[in-house]
Write a protein that holds these residues in place. Structure first.
Motif, short mmCIF file in Angstrom:
data_model
loop_
_atom_site.label_atom_id
_atom_site.label_comp_id
_atom_site.label_asym_id
_atom_site.label_seq_id
_atom_site.Cartn_x
_atom_site.Cartn_y
_atom_site.Cartn_z
N PHE A 260 -51.48 7.48 -34.10
CA PHE A 260 -52.22 8.63 -33.60
C PHE A 260 -52.98 8.29 -32.32
N ILE A 261 -53.43 7.06 -32.19
CA ILE A 261 -54.19 6.65 -31.00
C ILE A 261 -53.32 6.75 -29.75
N ILE A 262 -52.06 6.29 -29.85
CA ILE A 262 -51.14 6.36 -28.71
C ILE A 262 -50.86 7.82 -28.34
N ILE A 263 -50.58 8.64 -29.35
CA ILE A 263 -50.31 10.05 -29.11
C ILE A 263 -51.52 10.71 -28.43
N LYS A 264 -52.72 10.38 -28.93
CA LYS A 264 -53.94 10.96 -28.37
C LYS A 264 -54.13 10.56 -26.91
N LYS A 265 -53.85 9.29 -26.60
CA LYS A 265 -53.98 8.81 -25.22
C LYS A 265 -53.04 9.58 -24.29
N ILE A 266 -51.78 9.69 -24.71
CA ILE A 266 -50.79 10.38 -23.89
C ILE A 266 -51.17 11.85 -23.71
N ALA A 267 -51.59 12.50 -24.82
CA ALA A 267 -51.92 13.92 -24.76
C ALA A 267 -53.16 14.17 -23.91
N LYS A 268 -54.17 13.33 -24.08
CA LYS A 268 -55.42 13.53 -23.34
C LYS A 268 -55.21 13.32 -21.84
N TYR A 269 -54.52 12.25 -21.48
CA TYR A 269 -54.26 11.99 -20.07
C TYR A 269 -53.29 13.02 -19.51
N GLY A 270 -52.30 13.38 -20.33
CA GLY A 270 -51.26 14.28 -19.85
C GLY A 270 -51.70 15.71 -19.65
N PHE A 271 -52.79 16.12 -20.32
CA PHE A 271 -53.20 17.52 -20.24
C PHE A 271 -53.50 17.93 -18.80
N PHE A 272 -54.27 17.12 -18.10
CA PHE A 272 -54.64 17.50 -16.74
C PHE A 272 -53.50 17.28 -15.76
N THR A 273 -52.72 16.19 -15.93
CA THR A 273 -51.57 16.00 -15.04
C THR A 273 -50.53 17.10 -15.27
N ASN B 159 -42.01 17.74 -18.62
CA ASN B 159 -41.94 16.34 -18.18
C ASN B 159 -43.28 15.78 -17.72
N SER B 160 -44.06 16.61 -17.01
CA SER B 160 -45.30 16.10 -16.42
C SER B 160 -46.36 15.76 -17.46
N PHE B 161 -46.27 16.36 -18.64
CA PHE B 161 -47.27 16.09 -19.67
C PHE B 161 -47.22 14.63 -20.11
N VAL B 162 -46.04 14.02 -20.04
CA VAL B 162 -45.91 12.65 -20.55
C VAL B 162 -45.63 11.61 -19.48
N SER B 163 -45.09 12.02 -18.32
CA SER B 163 -44.57 11.03 -17.37
C SER B 163 -45.65 10.09 -16.84
N ASN B 164 -46.70 10.63 -16.24
CA ASN B 164 -47.75 9.77 -15.69
C ASN B 164 -48.49 8.99 -16.78
N ALA B 165 -48.64 9.61 -17.95
CA ALA B 165 -49.31 8.93 -19.05
C ALA B 165 -48.51 7.71 -19.52
N ILE B 166 -47.19 7.86 -19.62
CA ILE B 166 -46.34 6.74 -20.03
C ILE B 166 -46.43 5.61 -19.01
N ILE B 167 -46.36 5.95 -17.72
CA ILE B 167 -46.44 4.93 -16.67
C ILE B 167 -47.79 4.21 -16.72
N LYS B 168 -48.86 4.98 -16.94
CA LYS B 168 -50.21 4.41 -16.92
C LYS B 168 -50.45 3.48 -18.10
#
Length: 408
Positions: free
Chosen positions: A219-232, A68-77
């Motif tokens: 791909f840009i959306i996926i990349k944004k979520i994945a990049k931000y989500g990695f550290f969260t 859940n944490s990989f995507v949750s904060n990224a989606i909100i942001k």
């Protein structure tokens, strides 16, 4: 009467207050629900079965948080960056990435079962873990729906899913307790899966008004979520592991019954998680908005006010628990868990520092400094792991209370 009316009018006129109350209600129900589950479990289960269930839930929660944490904060942001016609495409890609991630985390869980068996040597625990992917699927989809709702500064999906998921399991356990029926931990897992699917359906119908799907891969959306989500993702998973290190190591080095003693002490303090989690949930989306509107100065004020609020709420509760720790342990768990009293007193002391660290982490995530937050959690967790392993091995379960709780 006029004061009450004034308070109600102020709540109705403030989206933030209404959201905060919804989150507080959801978090309160989860924590009170978990406490009721614990209260019944210690009375119907043997110490070994209770410890095995705690080990199972601790392990599953780590994988659930990873999912859940990989995507949750990224989606909100990023949700507010794709308003209007673009929202459908963003939501579609968020769901697609979440489902893919659930598949990957489920495969990791299957692989981990082999190593978990080597550590705990419990076939019963392994059997329970095979149900894990169904738990991950339900919670993952509910998480995406709730994040979309949070992006609109509404939090009622959390409340609904919390009530249904915890409520069904409580009713089932209460039935076993009243009828003195025999229990099976497999049935506990199945009831939780059914509750998860029912919660998913209900949350979908209450949140579908916020989105429409545009089935177009980006791909840009996926990349944004994945990049931000990695550290969260790393922050949340490491934080979850850090919070359960004592239980996990005690289960491996001592016994499942030792896990039960530690859980009793930490369970009491779940009540202070109500203000902590409530403020954290509101703080993330509010922090993103505050940064845009008021900059870093606004963020500083938001951090100070939120931390002060939590300390004021927590302090009286912590003092009462400290003074009456023996009576509290006896009241909630009976005479079999008296050793948990000393653990409770020490845990209360370092709990005073939790609000500052927790809110600092949320604020860092909100302003995009996830890398800093990641290392602020990673280093103390590594220290906790090393000291817990060697000290529990030498001194037993009591040393769990003396862990170096430096994490944020």
């Amino acid at each position: 009467m006029s004061l009450l009316k004034e308070i109600l009018n102020k709540i109705k006129s403030s989206a933030l207050l209404k959201s905060g109350l919804a989150v507080t209600a959801a978090k309160s129900f989860v924590i009170i629900g978990n406490f009721l589950i614990f209260f019944i479990l210690v009375r119907i289960c043997t110490p070994t079965d209770f410890g095995t269930w705690i080990l199972y839930t601790s392990i599953i929660v780590i994988f659930e948080v990873a999912n859940n944490s990989f995507v949750s904060n990224a989606i909100i942001k990023y949700y507010n960056d794709y308003r209007g016609e673009l929202s459908g495409k963003f939501i579609y890609n968020a769901f697609a990435f979440s489902l893919f991630l659930t598949l990957v985390i489920s495969l990791l869980l299957f692989v981990s079962i082999y190593f978990i068996n080597l550590i705990y040597n419990s076939s019963y625990l392994n059997e329970l873990l095979w149900y894990g992917p169904l738990i991950l699927l339900c919670s993952g989809l509910i998480n995406v729906l709730n994040c979309i709702e949070q992006g609109n500064l509404r939090f009622y999906g959390q409340l609904i899913s919390s009530i249904l998921k915890s409520g069904i399991f409580i009713i089932y356990l209460f039935y076993l307790f009243l009828t003195k029926s025999s229990y099976d931990l497999h049935h506990f897992v199945i009831v939780n899966i059914i509750a998860g699917f029912l919660s998913l359906l209900l949350v979908f119908f209450t949140t579908k008004k916020y989105f429409r799907l545009t089935m177009k891969y980006d791909f840009i959306i996926i990349k944004k979520i994945a990049k931000y989500g990695f550290f969260t993702f790393g922050i949340e998973v490491i934080g979850q592991i850090s919070g359960n290190i004592g239980q996990l190591i005690s289960g491996a080095l001592l016994s499942p019954a030792a896990v039960g003693i530690i859980n009793v002490a930490t369970r009491v303090l779940q009540f202070i998680e109500i203000p902590l989690q409530s403020v954290s949930s509101v703080l993330m989306p509010q922090g993103v908005i505050t940064l845009k509107e008021k900059g870093i100065d606004g963020i500083k004020i938001l951090y100070e006010k939120s931390s002060a609020l939590i300390v004021v709420v927590m302090l009286p509760i912590l003092i009462l628990f400290f003074v009456f720790s023996d009576q509290v342990i006896y009241l909630i768990a009976g005479e079999n868990f008296g050793q948990a009293s000393i653990l409770l007193k020490i845990i209360i002391f370092y709990s005073l520092f939790k609000p500052f660290g927790r809110n600092a982490g949320v604020i860092l995530n909100a302003i995009g400094k996830t890398r800093i937050n990641f290392f602020m959690i990673l280093i103390p967790t590594a220290i906790n792991l090393i000291f817990n392993y060697y000290l529990i091995k030498q001194l037993g379960v009591r040393v769990n209370a003396f862990k170096f709780d430096l994490k944020f």
